[in-house]
Design a protein around this motif. Structure first.
Motif, PDB file in Angstrom:
ATOM      1  N   HIS A   1       0.801  -1.227   0.000  1.00  0.00           N
ATOM      2  CA  HIS A   1       0.000   0.000   0.000  1.00  0.00           C
ATOM      3  C   HIS A   1       0.833   1.275   0.000  1.00  0.00           C
ATOM      4  O   HIS A   1       0.317   2.356   0.260  1.00  0.00           O
ATOM      5  N   VAL A   2       2.109   1.161  -0.311  1.00  0.00           N
ATOM      6  CA  VAL A   2       2.981   2.328  -0.310  1.00  0.00           C
ATOM      7  C   VAL A   2       2.518   3.363  -1.333  1.00  0.00           C
ATOM      8  O   VAL A   2       2.493   4.565  -1.050  1.00  0.00           O
ATOM      9  N   SER A   3       2.106   2.925  -2.516  1.00  0.00           N
ATOM     10  CA  SER A   3       1.684   3.895  -3.544  1.00  0.00           C
ATOM     11  C   SER A   3       0.432   4.652  -3.089  1.00  0.00           C
ATOM     12  O   SER A   3       0.303   5.857  -3.324  1.00  0.00           O
ATOM     13  N   HIS A   4      -0.480   3.974  -2.409  1.00  0.00           N
ATOM     14  CA  HIS A   4      -1.687   4.643  -1.896  1.00  0.00           C
ATOM     15  C   HIS A   4      -1.305   5.646  -0.802  1.00  0.00           C
ATOM     16  O   HIS A   4      -1.821   6.768  -0.783  1.00  0.00           O
ATOM     17  N   ALA A   5      -0.399   5.253   0.081  1.00  0.00           N
ATOM     18  CA  ALA A   5       0.058   6.166   1.140  1.00  0.00           C
ATOM     19  C   ALA A   5       0.741   7.388   0.530  1.00  0.00           C
ATOM     20  O   ALA A   5       0.587   8.505   1.029  1.00  0.00           O
ATOM     21  N   ALA A   6       1.472   7.195  -0.554  1.00  0.00           N
ATOM     22  CA  ALA A   6       2.128   8.323  -1.230  1.00  0.00           C
ATOM     23  C   ALA A   6       1.086   9.283  -1.811  1.00  0.00           C
ATOM     24  O   ALA A   6       1.247  10.500  -1.742  1.00  0.00           O
ATOM     25  N   ARG A   7      -0.002   8.744  -2.367  1.00  0.00           N
ATOM     26  CA  ARG A   7      -1.082   9.608  -2.886  1.00  0.00           C
ATOM     27  C   ARG A   7      -1.730  10.404  -1.760  1.00  0.00           C
ATOM     28  O   ARG A   7      -2.007  11.596  -1.897  1.00  0.00           O
ATOM     29  N   LEU A   8      -1.976   9.760  -0.616  1.00  0.00           N
ATOM     30  CA  LEU A   8      -2.561  10.469   0.520  1.00  0.00           C
ATOM     31  C   LEU A   8      -1.624  11.556   1.029  1.00  0.00           C
ATOM     32  O   LEU A   8      -2.056  12.662   1.375  1.00  0.00           O
ATOM     33  N   SER A   9      -0.338  11.252   1.058  1.00  0.00           N
ATOM     34  CA  SER A   9       0.649  12.243   1.488  1.00  0.00           C
ATOM     35  C   SER A   9       0.657  13.438   0.534  1.00  0.00           C
ATOM     36  O   SER A   9       0.740  14.591   0.965  1.00  0.00           O
ATOM     37  N   ALA A  10       0.544  13.172  -0.758  1.00  0.00           N
ATOM     38  CA  ALA A  10       0.492  14.254  -1.749  1.00  0.00           C
ATOM     39  C   ALA A  10      -0.755  15.110  -1.566  1.00  0.00           C
ATOM     40  O   ALA A  10      -0.709  16.341  -1.727  1.00  0.00           O
ATOM     41  N   GLN A  11      -1.892  14.487  -1.204  1.00  0.00           N
ATOM     42  CA  GLN A  11      -3.122  15.253  -0.960  1.00  0.00           C
ATOM     43  C   GLN A  11      -2.952  16.191   0.228  1.00  0.00           C
ATOM     44  O   GLN A  11      -3.434  17.321   0.203  1.00  0.00           O
ATOM     45  N   ARG A  12      -2.269  15.729   1.252  1.00  0.00           N
ATOM     46  CA  ARG A  12      -2.033  16.581   2.429  1.00  0.00           C
ATOM     47  C   ARG A  12      -1.213  17.815   2.052  1.00  0.00           C
ATOM     48  O   ARG A  12      -1.428  18.887   2.579  1.00  0.00           O
ATOM     49  N   LYS A  13      -0.277  17.646   1.127  1.00  0.00           N
ATOM     50  CA  LYS A  13       0.577  18.762   0.722  1.00  0.00           C
ATOM     51  C   LYS A  13      -0.209  19.839  -0.025  1.00  0.00           C
ATOM     52  O   LYS A  13       0.262  20.962  -0.164  1.00  0.00           O
ATOM     53  N   LEU A  14      -1.417  19.514  -0.490  1.00  0.00           N
ATOM     54  CA  LEU A  14      -2.254  20.495  -1.187  1.00  0.00           C
ATOM     55  C   LEU A  14      -3.028  21.396  -0.224  1.00  0.00           C
ATOM     56  O   LEU A  14      -3.603  22.394  -0.647  1.00  0.00           O
ATOM     57  N   LEU A  15      -3.036  21.041   1.052  1.00  0.00           N
ATOM     58  CA  LEU A  15      -3.709  21.890   2.038  1.00  0.00           C
ATOM     59  C   LEU A  15      -2.936  23.202   2.174  1.00  0.00           C
ATOM     60  O   LEU A  15      -1.738  23.267   1.878  1.00  0.00           O
ATOM     61  N   PRO A  16      -3.586  24.272   2.631  1.00  0.00           N
ATOM     62  CA  PRO A  16      -2.916  25.578   2.729  1.00  0.00           C
ATOM     63  C   PRO A  16      -1.692  25.534   3.647  1.00  0.00           C
ATOM     64  O   PRO A  16      -1.660  24.764   4.615  1.00  0.00           O
TER      65      PRO A  16
END
Length: 124
Positions: free
Chosen positions: A81-96
């Protein structure tokens, strides 16, 4: 779920991500609305002393304590599930910038570095 929640909770997350930033608690009425409109049903799990519940990364969840208790939360990423965790981490970086949930709470880069080092040592 990210697309469905704004239809039943239009004011839950006026800025940022509804799933990462929502302070909203889904009431019985809201859950019933999600079931009627999209077939989304919750799992209700009652835990006893010593029980553990693993919630996979990215799964929306909420907790209701029936009695005073200690709750422990720890990040874990299975190799598949590393690729899914990487996508979630990228979504967090989009927060202000400065947002309380923008931080990489899993420490994904460090986790991957440690895993690579352990794999290299195992191959020696």
């Amino acid at each position: 779920l990210a697309e469905l929640l704004p239809t039943v909770l239009p004011s839950a997350a006026p800025s940022g991500s509804l799933l990462l930033d929502s302070p909203a608690y889904l009431s019985a009425d809201t859950l019933a609305s999600l079931e009627r409109t999209a077939g989304v049903r919750p799992y209700i799990v009652l835990l006893a002393v010593g029980d553990v519940l693993l919630v996979p990364a990215g799964c929306a969840h909420q907790v209701a304590h029936l009695r005073p208790c200690v709750s422990v939360c720890a990040g874990f990423v299975a190799p598949e599930h590393v690729s899914h965790a990487a996508r979630l981490s990228a979504q967090r970086k989009l927060l202000p910038p400065g947002h309380r949930r923008r931080a990489d709470v899993l420490g994904l880069e460090g986790l991957l570095l440690n895993a690579a080092c352990a794999a290299a040592l195992a191959l020696e």
